[in-house]
Write an enzyme that holds these catalytic residues in place. Structure first.
Site, PDB file in Angstrom:
ATOM      1  N   LYS A 219       0.801  -1.247   0.000  1.00 40.28           N
ATOM      2  CA  LYS A 219       0.000   0.000   0.000  1.00 40.28           C
ATOM      3  C   LYS A 219       0.825   1.284   0.000  1.00 40.28           C
ATOM      4  CE  LYS A 219      -3.523  -0.708  -0.684  1.00 40.28           C
ATOM      5  NZ  LYS A 219      -3.943  -1.255  -2.016  1.00 40.28           N
TER       6      LYS A 219
ATOM      7  N   THR B 129       2.862   0.934  -4.980  1.00 40.19           N
ATOM      8  CA  THR B 129       3.395  -0.081  -5.896  1.00 40.19           C
ATOM      9  C   THR B 129       2.792   0.037  -7.297  1.00 40.19           C
ATOM     10  OG1 THR B 129       2.905  -1.474  -3.961  1.00 40.19           O
ATOM     11  CG2 THR B 129       4.045  -2.524  -5.829  1.00 40.19           C
TER      12      THR B 129
ATOM     13  N   TRP C   4       1.071   2.343  -8.806  1.00 41.02           N
ATOM     14  CA  TRP C   4       1.381   3.629  -9.451  1.00 41.02           C
ATOM     15  C   TRP C   4       2.778   3.547 -10.092  1.00 41.02           C
ATOM     16  CZ3 TRP C   4       1.858   8.711  -6.076  1.00 41.02           C
ATOM     17  CH2 TRP C   4       1.849   9.827  -6.925  1.00 41.02           C
TER      18      TRP C   4
ATOM     19  N   HIS D 208       7.164  -7.355  -2.539  1.00 41.25           N
ATOM     20  CA  HIS D 208       7.007  -6.729  -1.222  1.00 41.25           C
ATOM     21  C   HIS D 208       8.011  -7.319  -0.233  1.00 41.25           C
ATOM     22  CE1 HIS D 208       3.471  -4.546  -2.363  1.00 41.25           C
ATOM     23  NE2 HIS D 208       2.650  -5.559  -2.381  1.00 41.25           N
TER      24      HIS D 208
ATOM     25  N   SER E  45      -4.656   2.960   4.186  1.00 39.46           N
ATOM     26  CA  SER E  45      -4.819   2.341   2.874  1.00 39.46           C
ATOM     27  C   SER E  45      -4.899   0.814   3.007  1.00 39.46           C
ATOM     28  CB  SER E  45      -3.641   2.760   1.986  1.00 39.46           C
ATOM     29  OG  SER E  45      -3.795   2.265   0.690  1.00 39.46           O
TER      30      SER E  45
ATOM     31  N   SER F 249      -0.519   8.557 -15.558  1.00 40.16           N
ATOM     32  CA  SER F 249      -0.220   8.062 -14.202  1.00 40.16           C
ATOM     33  C   SER F 249      -0.948   8.887 -13.146  1.00 40.16           C
ATOM     34  CB  SER F 249       1.293   8.081 -13.939  1.00 40.16           C
ATOM     35  OG  SER F 249       1.771   9.409 -13.955  1.00 40.16           O
TER      36      SER F 249
ATOM     37  N   MET G 140      -5.771   6.788 -13.487  1.00 43.12           N
ATOM     38  CA  MET G 140      -5.623   5.413 -12.981  1.00 43.12           C
ATOM     39  C   MET G 140      -6.882   4.922 -12.265  1.00 43.12           C
ATOM     40  SD  MET G 140      -1.602   4.900 -12.075  1.00 43.12           S
ATOM     41  CE  MET G 140      -1.924   3.270 -11.423  1.00 43.12           C
TER      42      MET G 140
ATOM     43  N   LYS H  61      -8.121   6.745  -2.844  1.00 43.20           N
ATOM     44  CA  LYS H  61      -8.204   8.175  -2.549  1.00 43.20           C
ATOM     45  C   LYS H  61      -6.945   8.910  -3.013  1.00 43.20           C
ATOM     46  CE  LYS H  61     -10.355  10.850   1.066  1.00 43.20           C
ATOM     47  NZ  LYS H  61     -10.830  10.825   2.450  1.00 43.20           N
ATOM     48  N   GLY H  62      -5.811   8.244  -2.878  1.00 39.87           N
ATOM     49  CA  GLY H  62      -4.570   8.795  -3.423  1.00 39.87           C
ATOM     50  C   GLY H  62      -4.140  10.109  -2.807  1.00 39.87           C
TER      51      GLY H  62
HETATM   52  P1  A3P Z   1      -5.033   5.032  -0.882  1.00 41.79           P
HETATM   53  O1  A3P Z   1      -5.679   3.788  -0.365  1.00 41.79           O
HETATM   54  O2  A3P Z   1      -4.522   5.913   0.235  1.00 41.79           O
HETATM   55  O3  A3P Z   1      -5.873   5.785  -1.832  1.00 41.79           O
HETATM   56  P2  A3P Z   1      -0.345  -0.118  -3.713  1.00 41.79           P
HETATM   57  O4  A3P Z   1      -0.363   0.002  -5.192  1.00 41.79           O
HETATM   58  O5  A3P Z   1       1.021  -0.283  -3.128  1.00 41.79           O
HETATM   59  O6  A3P Z   1      -1.333  -1.136  -3.244  1.00 41.79           O
HETATM   60  O7  A3P Z   1      -0.798   1.302  -3.128  1.00 41.79           O
HETATM   61  C1  A3P Z   1      -2.138   1.703  -3.228  1.00 41.79           C
HETATM   62  C2  A3P Z   1      -2.248   3.158  -2.822  1.00 41.79           C
HETATM   63  O8  A3P Z   1      -1.668   3.981  -3.856  1.00 41.79           O
HETATM   64  C3  A3P Z   1      -3.705   3.578  -2.685  1.00 41.79           C
HETATM   65  O9  A3P Z   1      -3.719   4.600  -1.681  1.00 41.79           O
HETATM   66  C4  A3P Z   1      -3.974   4.131  -4.083  1.00 41.79           C
HETATM   67  O10 A3P Z   1      -5.099   4.961  -4.174  1.00 41.79           O
HETATM   68  C5  A3P Z   1      -2.672   4.882  -4.321  1.00 41.79           C
HETATM   69  N1  A3P Z   1      -2.467   5.189  -5.737  1.00 41.79           N
HETATM   70  C6  A3P Z   1      -2.543   4.338  -6.788  1.00 41.79           C
HETATM   71  N2  A3P Z   1      -2.362   5.007  -7.941  1.00 41.79           N
HETATM   72  C7  A3P Z   1      -2.168   6.293  -7.616  1.00 41.79           C
HETATM   73  C8  A3P Z   1      -1.937   7.479  -8.378  1.00 41.79           C
HETATM   74  N3  A3P Z   1      -1.883   7.454  -9.712  1.00 41.79           N
HETATM   75  N4  A3P Z   1      -1.762   8.636  -7.697  1.00 41.79           N
HETATM   76  C9  A3P Z   1      -1.814   8.679  -6.352  1.00 41.79           C
HETATM   77  N5  A3P Z   1      -2.045   7.587  -5.578  1.00 41.79           N
HETATM   78  C10 A3P Z   1      -2.220   6.413  -6.202  1.00 41.79           C
END
Ligand code: A3P
Length: 292
Positions: free
Chosen positions: A47, A50, A52, A100, A127, A223, A228, A249-250
């Site tokens: 979380k 990754t 992104w 991970h 997250s 991106s 996304m 939520k990002g």
């Molecule tokens: P949130 O749950 O806080 O929104 P992972 O890919 O490691 O599982 O991480 C997921 C987190 O990255 C989530 O956070 C997700 O919304 C956020 N994320 C994914 N793509 C993103 C983007 N383009 N910009 C910002 N945050 C992003």
């Protein structure tokens, strides 16, 4: 008052907590994967950004085109522990690999590259909480509460293991020549700079493509959180409609909508104790003043 303990499901392999659905054989083989020169690993604690980062790297390797609908990033840049060593070894070079794993378990080669993305533990926890709720079958935690998840996270009793162990292990290697250490917060504050840093780190074959600006613009656009958030079947298996989406939520600072005063104080205390004299607190200079 802390509610009776309910935990998201995981299983334990050699002391390491792994998702229930993972095959132990694949996980064991992943640990023995022979990293190759030219391999590029995207490494995170769960979380922390990754997907992104995977998408940015994928676009750097595909002329700035976004991952099309019908493809899944988890097959394009596979998750080593999930798919096992053979799947990854059979990818055409250059291989891009998600993991991970903590530093000491990650397959190492001095000519492989490792992009590590860290995220502050407060937002990571939030997250991760929604993640465990959303993957209903995987975690059996759909009815789990934030309080219950908080207790698991702070004890390191979640799949992927202890957040601080992971961060500390990789942070020690942040200046290694084959490690690019980024934070989610840096990526949010200046995504353009992060894309350029990733391309530079991967080498001239990638950084040269950004020269004309058009490809950089495309990667920046595709991106973005908004882009996304579209067609999310590209990133993970589908989740029940009533659950939060995978790209949720990002934001930086969503923890402020979730933590009680006691939880803030407890995670802050743990953060300070575990990262004392490491310099890690400087990764998030605004965090501690805001918590106090
Ligand atoms: P949130 O749950 O806080 O929104 P992972 O890919 O490691 O599982 O991480 C997921 C987190 O990255 C989530 O956070 C997700 O919304 C956020 N994320 C994914 N793509 C993103 C983007 N383009 N910009 C910002 N945050 C992003």
């Amino acid at each position: 008052m802390i509610e009776p303990q309910k935990k998201p499901s995981y299983k334990i392999y050699k002391g390491f907590r792994i998702p229930m659905v993972f095959s132990v054989e694949n996980f064991a083989s992943a640990l023995n994967y022979q990293a190759q020169p030219g391999d590029a690993f995207i490494v995170t604690y769960i979380k922390c950004g990754t997907t992104w980062t995977q998408h940015i790297v994928w676009m750097l390797n595909h002329d700035g085109q976004p991952l099309p609908v019908g493809k899944n990033i988890q097959l394009e840049i596979p998750f080593l522990e999930k798919v096992g060593a053979e799947f990854v070894a059979n990818l055409p070079a250059p291989r891009f690999i998600k993991t991970h794993l903590p530093y000491e378990l990650t397959p190492f080669h001095p000519e492989a590259k490792y992009i590590y993305v860290a995220r502050n533990p407060f937002d990571c926890l939030v997250s991760f909480y929604y993640h465990t709720q959303g993957f209903v079958k995987l975690y059996d935690f759909a009815a789990g509460t934030f309080e219950q998840f908080f207790e698991c996270f702070i004890r390191g009793e979640v799949d992927g293991g202890d957040y601080f162990d992971h961060l500390l292990g990789w942070y020690e290697h942040k200046a290694d020549p084959n490690v690019l250490f980024l934070t989610y917060e840096q990526m949010k504050a200046n995504t353009r700079q992060a894309i350029i840093a990733i391309a530079d780190f991967l080498g001239p074959a990638y950084s040269s493509k950004l020269q004309d600006g058009e490809m950089l613009y495309r990667i920046l656009h595709h991106s973005s959180f908004e882009q996304m958030s579209q067609n999310q079947s590209r990133w993970s298996s589908t989740r029940p409609a009533e659950m939060t989406p995978f790209i949720r939520k990002g934001e930086v600072g969503d923890w402020q909508n979730h933590f009680s005063e006691t939880q803030k104080a407890r995670l802050l205390e743990k953060f300070i104790a575990r990262t004392a004299e490491t310099g890690i607190a400087e990764l998030w200079p605004d965090l501690i003043p805001r918590l106090r």
